[in-house]
Design a protein around this motif. Sequence first.
Motif, short mmCIF file in Angstrom:
data_model
loop_
_atom_site.label_atom_id
_atom_site.label_comp_id
_atom_site.label_asym_id
_atom_site.label_seq_id
_atom_site.Cartn_x
_atom_site.Cartn_y
_atom_site.Cartn_z
N ASP A 258 42.35 33.23 40.87
CA ASP A 258 43.21 32.30 40.05
C ASP A 258 44.65 32.63 39.88
N GLU A 259 45.02 31.83 38.98
CA GLU A 259 46.60 32.21 38.68
C GLU A 259 46.73 33.60 38.24
N THR A 260 45.68 34.09 37.44
CA THR A 260 46.04 35.39 36.87
C THR A 260 45.67 36.47 37.71
N GLY A 261 45.28 35.92 38.80
CA GLY A 261 44.75 37.37 39.99
C GLY A 261 43.41 37.77 39.78
N ALA A 262 42.56 37.05 39.05
CA ALA A 262 41.08 37.58 38.82
C ALA A 262 40.33 36.86 39.99
N TYR A 263 39.41 37.61 40.35
CA TYR A 263 38.41 36.94 41.61
C TYR A 263 37.76 35.93 40.88
N LEU A 264 37.66 34.72 41.67
CA LEU A 264 36.58 33.58 41.24
C LEU A 264 35.55 33.83 41.69
N ILE A 265 34.29 33.67 40.86
CA ILE A 265 32.99 33.69 41.24
C ILE A 265 32.23 32.61 40.49
N ASP A 266 31.76 31.64 41.34
CA ASP A 266 31.09 30.22 40.82
C ASP A 266 29.66 30.59 40.41
N ARG A 267 29.41 31.19 39.30
CA ARG A 267 27.96 31.49 38.78
C ARG A 267 28.12 31.54 37.37
N ASP A 268 26.77 31.51 36.74
CA ASP A 268 26.74 31.42 35.41
C ASP A 268 27.01 32.67 34.82
N PRO A 269 27.99 32.47 33.89
CA PRO A 269 28.42 33.77 33.03
C PRO A 269 27.57 34.20 31.98
N THR A 270 26.65 33.46 31.67
CA THR A 270 25.60 33.81 30.52
C THR A 270 24.73 35.27 30.94
N TYR A 271 24.40 35.08 32.41
CA TYR A 271 23.36 35.82 32.96
C TYR A 271 24.50 37.05 33.65
N PHE A 272 25.52 37.00 33.83
CA PHE A 272 26.41 38.13 34.36
C PHE A 272 26.52 39.24 33.58
N GLY A 273 26.36 39.28 32.19
CA GLY A 273 26.35 40.22 31.37
C GLY A 273 25.22 41.42 31.54
N PRO A 274 24.07 40.91 31.70
CA PRO A 274 23.14 41.80 32.08
C PRO A 274 23.16 42.92 33.48
N ILE A 275 24.00 42.10 34.24
CA ILE A 275 24.23 42.53 35.67
C ILE A 275 25.35 43.36 35.59
N LEU A 276 26.50 43.26 35.00
CA LEU A 276 27.39 44.11 34.72
C LEU A 276 27.18 45.39 34.04
N ASN A 277 26.09 45.20 32.85
CA ASN A 277 25.62 46.36 32.00
C ASN A 277 24.91 47.39 32.90
N TYR A 278 24.12 46.72 33.78
CA TYR A 278 23.32 47.44 34.56
C TYR A 278 23.99 48.53 35.57
N LEU A 279 24.98 47.84 36.05
CA LEU A 279 26.00 48.57 36.88
C LEU A 279 26.75 49.88 36.26
N ARG A 280 26.68 49.55 34.88
CA ARG A 280 27.64 50.60 34.11
C ARG A 280 26.83 51.56 33.50
N HIS A 281 25.61 51.63 33.30
CA HIS A 281 24.44 52.55 32.62
C HIS A 281 23.24 52.74 33.23
N GLY A 282 22.89 51.87 34.32
CA GLY A 282 21.61 51.84 34.94
C GLY A 282 20.34 51.18 34.24
N LYS A 283 20.59 50.85 33.07
CA LYS A 283 19.60 50.05 32.29
C LYS A 283 19.52 48.63 32.35
N LEU A 284 18.19 48.14 32.33
CA LEU A 284 18.15 46.73 32.31
C LEU A 284 17.72 46.51 30.76
N ILE A 285 18.98 45.59 30.18
CA ILE A 285 18.91 45.14 28.55
C ILE A 285 18.93 43.70 28.84
N ILE A 286 18.00 43.02 28.12
CA ILE A 286 18.16 41.27 28.56
C ILE A 286 17.90 41.25 26.85
#
Length: 229
Positions: A88-116
């Motif tokens: 986008d205009e700010t230089g961020a990568y555009l991903i056409d997915r639901d942001p509500t469920y992206f939080g658990p995905i990113l947190n798992y990559l950070r610490h390796g635990k599944l938190i929902i």
Amino acid sequence: AMAEGPPRGRTPSPGPGGAPGPPSPRAAGAAAGSAGALSPPAAASKWVRLNVGGTYFVSTRQTLCREPKSFLCRLCCQDGPELGSDKDETGAYLIDRDPTYFGPILNYLRHGKLIINKELAEEGVLEEAEFYNIASLVRLVKERIRDNENRTSQGPVKHVYRVLQCQEEELTQMVSTMSDGWKFEQLISIGSSYNYGNEDQAEFLCVVSRELNNSTNGIVKEPSEKAKV
């Protein structure tokens, strides 16, 4: 205050017309070195900005590349024309997915635990984990869903009830000796059915219950212990 004199050392020789000549190669190198010191550090490039469905997330390339075969690793660490990534205009990568469920995905990559969170469905997290191609997270979410289904299939807690007949003078002893998980439920008077000597003895029905919490392969076993009287 007195003005300072010219700096010591060799002065550049004047060029044609009395103007100073071009700087020496040594002086040019020094100028380039000072300009390089003012450039932004290379460490700033380790941060990645993501625009997921209109919501911004910021993470490091090291976190996003935790799974080498994932979509996020290809997007941020192997950026190329074959992936067709847009910004986008700010230089961020555009991903056409639901942001509500992206939080658990990113947190798992950070610490390796599944938190929902409780308001999120495991099926939605599983769908995103499969889209981003994070195999280890897909296995964890499937195990969580399977465990929840097993708990639900067991149904509500069941109870077993017993009815004990006793006389009035036996009530206190029966209640005080009742153990092994049995609980008093109800006492029903059935009148005076027997005569002992000159006094009528009142008869009662005592209802007790116990929770069934042990099962094997879905078959509930009734406890063998009897309520003590």
